[in-house]
Design a protein around this motif. Structure first.
Motif, PDB file in Angstrom:
ATOM      1  N   SER A  87       0.837  -1.215   0.000  1.00 45.23           N
ATOM      2  CA  SER A  87       0.000   0.000   0.000  1.00 45.23           C
ATOM      3  C   SER A  87       0.867   1.259   0.000  1.00 45.23           C
ATOM      4  O   SER A  87       2.033   1.232   0.407  1.00 45.23           O
ATOM      5  N   PHE A  88       0.273   2.340  -0.464  1.00 42.85           N
ATOM      6  CA  PHE A  88       0.881   3.670  -0.405  1.00 42.85           C
ATOM      7  C   PHE A  88      -0.181   4.693  -0.759  1.00 42.85           C
ATOM      8  O   PHE A  88      -1.317   4.353  -1.111  1.00 42.85           O
ATOM      9  N   GLU A  89       0.191   5.964  -0.671  1.00 40.61           N
ATOM     10  CA  GLU A  89      -0.740   7.054  -0.977  1.00 40.61           C
ATOM     11  C   GLU A  89      -0.034   8.136  -1.778  1.00 40.61           C
ATOM     12  O   GLU A  89       1.165   8.375  -1.614  1.00 40.61           O
ATOM     13  N   ILE A  90      -0.788   8.786  -2.658  1.00 42.87           N
ATOM     14  CA  ILE A  90      -0.318   9.941  -3.421  1.00 42.87           C
ATOM     15  C   ILE A  90      -1.364  11.046  -3.287  1.00 42.87           C
ATOM     16  O   ILE A  90      -2.565  10.788  -3.409  1.00 42.87           O
ATOM     17  N   ILE A  91      -0.912  12.269  -3.033  1.00 43.63           N
ATOM     18  CA  ILE A  91      -1.806  13.432  -3.027  1.00 43.63           C
ATOM     19  C   ILE A  91      -1.607  14.161  -4.349  1.00 43.63           C
ATOM     20  O   ILE A  91      -0.477  14.418  -4.761  1.00 43.63           O
ATOM     21  N   MET A  92      -2.712  14.527  -5.000  1.00 45.96           N
ATOM     22  CA  MET A  92      -2.616  15.141  -6.322  1.00 45.96           C
ATOM     23  C   MET A  92      -3.776  16.108  -6.536  1.00 45.96           C
ATOM     24  O   MET A  92      -4.874  15.898  -6.034  1.00 45.96           O
ATOM     25  N   LYS A  93      -3.519  17.159  -7.276  1.00 44.62           N
ATOM     26  CA  LYS A  93      -4.585  18.069  -7.705  1.00 44.62           C
ATOM     27  C   LYS A  93      -5.138  17.534  -9.028  1.00 44.62           C
ATOM     28  O   LYS A  93      -4.456  17.534 -10.043  1.00 44.62           O
ATOM     29  N   TYR A  94      -6.382  17.076  -9.004  1.00 43.09           N
ATOM     30  CA  TYR A  94      -6.872  16.324 -10.163  1.00 43.09           C
ATOM     31  C   TYR A  94      -7.142  17.204 -11.377  1.00 43.09           C
ATOM     32  O   TYR A  94      -7.181  16.712 -12.506  1.00 43.09           O
ATOM     33  N   THR A  95      -7.291  18.489 -11.181  1.00 43.01           N
ATOM     34  CA  THR A  95      -7.535  19.381 -12.318  1.00 43.01           C
ATOM     35  C   THR A  95      -6.262  19.722 -13.083  1.00 43.01           C
ATOM     36  O   THR A  95      -6.331  20.168 -14.236  1.00 43.01           O
ATOM     37  N   THR A  96      -5.109  19.523 -12.467  1.00 48.18           N
ATOM     38  CA  THR A  96      -3.835  19.817 -13.140  1.00 48.18           C
ATOM     39  C   THR A  96      -2.966  18.576 -13.317  1.00 48.18           C
ATOM     40  O   THR A  96      -2.035  18.587 -14.125  1.00 48.18           O
ATOM     41  N   GLY A  97      -3.252  17.521 -12.553  1.00 49.71           N
ATOM     42  CA  GLY A  97      -2.419  16.316 -12.599  1.00 49.71           C
ATOM     43  C   GLY A  97      -1.115  16.458 -11.849  1.00 49.71           C
ATOM     44  O   GLY A  97      -0.223  15.613 -11.977  1.00 49.71           O
ATOM     45  N   ALA A  98      -0.972  17.518 -11.048  1.00 54.07           N
ATOM     46  CA  ALA A  98       0.283  17.769 -10.328  1.00 54.07           C
ATOM     47  C   ALA A  98       0.270  17.066  -8.977  1.00 54.07           C
ATOM     48  O   ALA A  98      -0.571  17.364  -8.128  1.00 54.07           O
ATOM     49  N   PRO A  99       1.211  16.119  -8.736  1.00 49.05           N
ATOM     50  CA  PRO A  99       1.284  15.470  -7.421  1.00 49.05           C
ATOM     51  C   PRO A  99       1.985  16.368  -6.411  1.00 49.05           C
ATOM     52  O   PRO A  99       2.775  17.249  -6.778  1.00 49.05           O
ATOM     53  N   LEU A 100       1.692  16.136  -5.146  1.00 48.55           N
ATOM     54  CA  LEU A 100       2.330  16.876  -4.060  1.00 48.55           C
ATOM     55  C   LEU A 100       3.634  16.195  -3.686  1.00 48.55           C
ATOM     56  O   LEU A 100       3.643  15.015  -3.330  1.00 48.55           O
ATOM     57  N   MET A 101       4.760  16.926  -3.770  1.00 46.23           N
ATOM     58  CA  MET A 101       6.071  16.416  -3.379  1.00 46.23           C
ATOM     59  C   MET A 101       6.756  17.474  -2.534  1.00 46.23           C
ATOM     60  O   MET A 101       7.094  18.553  -3.032  1.00 46.23           O
ATOM     61  N   ARG A 102       6.986  17.184  -1.274  1.00 50.94           N
ATOM     62  CA  ARG A 102       7.552  18.184  -0.364  1.00 50.94           C
ATOM     63  C   ARG A 102       9.077  18.205  -0.366  1.00 50.94           C
ATOM     64  O   ARG A 102       9.671  19.061   0.291  1.00 50.94           O
ATOM     65  N   TYR A 103       9.710  17.290  -1.071  1.00 53.72           N
ATOM     66  CA  TYR A 103      11.163  17.307  -1.163  1.00 53.72           C
ATOM     67  C   TYR A 103      11.595  18.606  -1.838  1.00 53.72           C
ATOM     68  O   TYR A 103      11.054  18.997  -2.873  1.00 53.72           O
ATOM     69  N   TYR A 104      12.599  19.273  -1.265  1.00 51.52           N
ATOM     70  CA  TYR A 104      12.897  20.647  -1.662  1.00 51.52           C
ATOM     71  C   TYR A 104      13.378  20.785  -3.100  1.00 51.52           C
ATOM     72  O   TYR A 104      13.266  21.865  -3.695  1.00 51.52           O
ATOM     73  N   LYS A 105      13.903  19.718  -3.694  1.00 49.64           N
ATOM     74  CA  LYS A 105      14.354  19.805  -5.079  1.00 49.64           C
ATOM     75  C   LYS A 105      13.236  19.511  -6.084  1.00 49.64           C
ATOM     76  O   LYS A 105      13.426  19.704  -7.282  1.00 49.64           O
ATOM     77  N   ALA A 106      12.098  19.036  -5.591  1.00 50.82           N
ATOM     78  CA  ALA A 106      10.950  18.777  -6.460  1.00 50.82           C
ATOM     79  C   ALA A 106      10.207  20.092  -6.703  1.00 50.82           C
ATOM     80  O   ALA A 106      10.406  21.076  -5.982  1.00 50.82           O
ATOM     81  N   PRO A 107       9.355  20.161  -7.717  1.00 44.16           N
ATOM     82  CA  PRO A 107       8.593  21.396  -7.975  1.00 44.16           C
ATOM     83  C   PRO A 107       7.802  21.825  -6.744  1.00 44.16           C
ATOM     84  O   PRO A 107       7.078  21.026  -6.149  1.00 44.16           O
ATOM     85  N   GLN A 108       7.952  23.098  -6.378  1.00 45.80           N
ATOM     86  CA  GLN A 108       7.328  23.590  -5.153  1.00 45.80           C
ATOM     87  C   GLN A 108       6.015  24.333  -5.378  1.00 45.80           C
ATOM     88  O   GLN A 108       5.297  24.633  -4.411  1.00 45.80           O
ATOM     89  N   ALA A 109       5.664  24.611  -6.627  1.00 49.39           N
ATOM     90  CA  ALA A 109       4.396  25.298  -6.902  1.00 49.39           C
ATOM     91  C   ALA A 109       3.201  24.498  -6.374  1.00 49.39           C
ATOM     92  O   ALA A 109       2.304  25.074  -5.731  1.00 49.39           O
ATOM     93  N   PRO A 110       3.140  23.149  -6.603  1.00 46.91           N
ATOM     94  CA  PRO A 110       2.021  22.394  -6.043  1.00 46.91           C
ATOM     95  C   PRO A 110       1.978  22.425  -4.508  1.00 46.91           C
ATOM     96  O   PRO A 110       0.889  22.403  -3.921  1.00 46.91           O
ATOM     97  N   VAL A 111       3.144  22.489  -3.874  1.00 47.46           N
ATOM     98  CA  VAL A 111       3.187  22.540  -2.410  1.00 47.46           C
ATOM     99  C   VAL A 111       2.538  23.831  -1.916  1.00 47.46           C
ATOM    100  O   VAL A 111       1.712  23.816  -0.982  1.00 47.46           O
ATOM    101  N   LYS A 112       2.883  24.944  -2.549  1.00 48.67           N
ATOM    102  CA  LYS A 112       2.302  26.235  -2.155  1.00 48.67           C
ATOM    103  C   LYS A 112       0.801  26.247  -2.401  1.00 48.67           C
ATOM    104  O   LYS A 112       0.024  26.774  -1.584  1.00 48.67           O
TER     105      LYS A 112
END
Length: 274
Positions: A87-112
């Motif tokens: 098992s695992f989980e992914i958080i994503m904004k379904y209207t953009t397809g952008a997953p949430l990744m809090r690692y600092y080198k990953a894209p931070q726009a979805p985090v904000k």
């Protein structure tokens, strides 16, 4: 005698050199796009690379699943493509397809965006839960689960305590909403617990087989008014997906289902759902 000496020296030479060289090379997980190695494993028998978007990752030897591994100091083995993911989980904004990744080198726009929008009762963020292996075996038969919701709906409770057994019982509302058959909470449970503590049930069928079912809360708290949609990827794969989203987005259930499957499909080394 010379032959014996020769055999001995060959054995010593092998121990010092050849034996070391015959060992299997240590497995190294491939690197992900943001400078960290992937977490790897086998999902429904197929190899996957799991990046920073994956959270709450569980393998079949998890102490939650294996009682013998619950002792203090248990160290899980190194992972490879034979390590069974459950098992695992992914958080994503379904209207953009952008997953949430809090690692600092990953894209931070979805985090904000997530941090700014998550308290909005109409937010578009979804929580994609994936279950396989023993976790699939626990919940994989959707038709069986659906029939449990409808059984004994005409019986009368024996006493006040027996009314708790009507918590997950539903009666047909005789309407189609967003292409789904709607079922209302059992009136005995509504009268006992109050309407705000009940759920509606929505069902998508293929003939008599349940393809998708969704439960949606009537909570009086706007943010807590959520839906939980469940389906499997059978017959292609024994994977169950359970997605949680705001009830205000129920009309988009087909889109949410499609983008969730696409996100899971990205994890396989060889895409499985094309």
């Amino acid at each position: 005698m010379n032959k014996i000496h020769t055999v001995i020296w060959l054995a010593i030479f092998c121990c010092l050199t050849g034996c070391e060289q015959s060992k299997e090379p240590e497995f190294k997980a491939p690197m992900g796009p943001y400078g960290l190695p992937y977490r790897v494993g086998s999902l429904a028998g197929k190899p996957v690379n799991l990046g920073e978007e994956v959270r709450w990752l569980e393998y079949e030897d998890s102490p939650l699943l294996k009682r013998e591994n619950r002792y203090k100091g248990y160290k899980p083995p190194s992972r490879n493509y034979q390590s069974v993911v459950t098992s695992f989980e992914i958080i994503m904004k379904y209207t953009t397809g952008a997953p949430l990744m809090r690692y600092y080198k990953a894209p931070q726009a979805p985090v904000k965006q997530y941090d700014a929008e998550q308290s909005d009762p109409n937010n578009k963020w979804i929580y994609i839960g994936v279950r396989s292996g023993v976790r699939f075996d626990e919940t994989g038969d959707l038709t069986k689960a659906y029939l449990r919701y409808l059984e004994d709906i005409n019986k009368k409770p024996k006493d006040e305590e027996d009314k708790y057994n009507f918590h997950y019982k539903y009666v047909s509302a005789n309407i189609i909403e967003y292409g789904l058959e709607k079922y209302s909470p059992h009136p005995i449970w509504v009268n006992f617990s109050g309407y705000n503590n009940t759920d509606d049930l929505y069902v998508n069928k293929n003939e008599n087989k349940i393809v998708t079912y969704i439960t949606c809360s009537h909570s009086e708290v706007d943010l807590a008014r959520k839906c939980s949609m469940t389906w499997t990827l059978e017959p292609k794969m024994k994977i169950l997906i359970k997605v949680t989203f705001q009830r205000s987005n129920l009309k988009d259930w087909k889109l949410i289902k499609r983008v969730s499957e696409e996100e899971v499909n990205k994890l396989f080394i060889n895409k499985m759902l094309d």
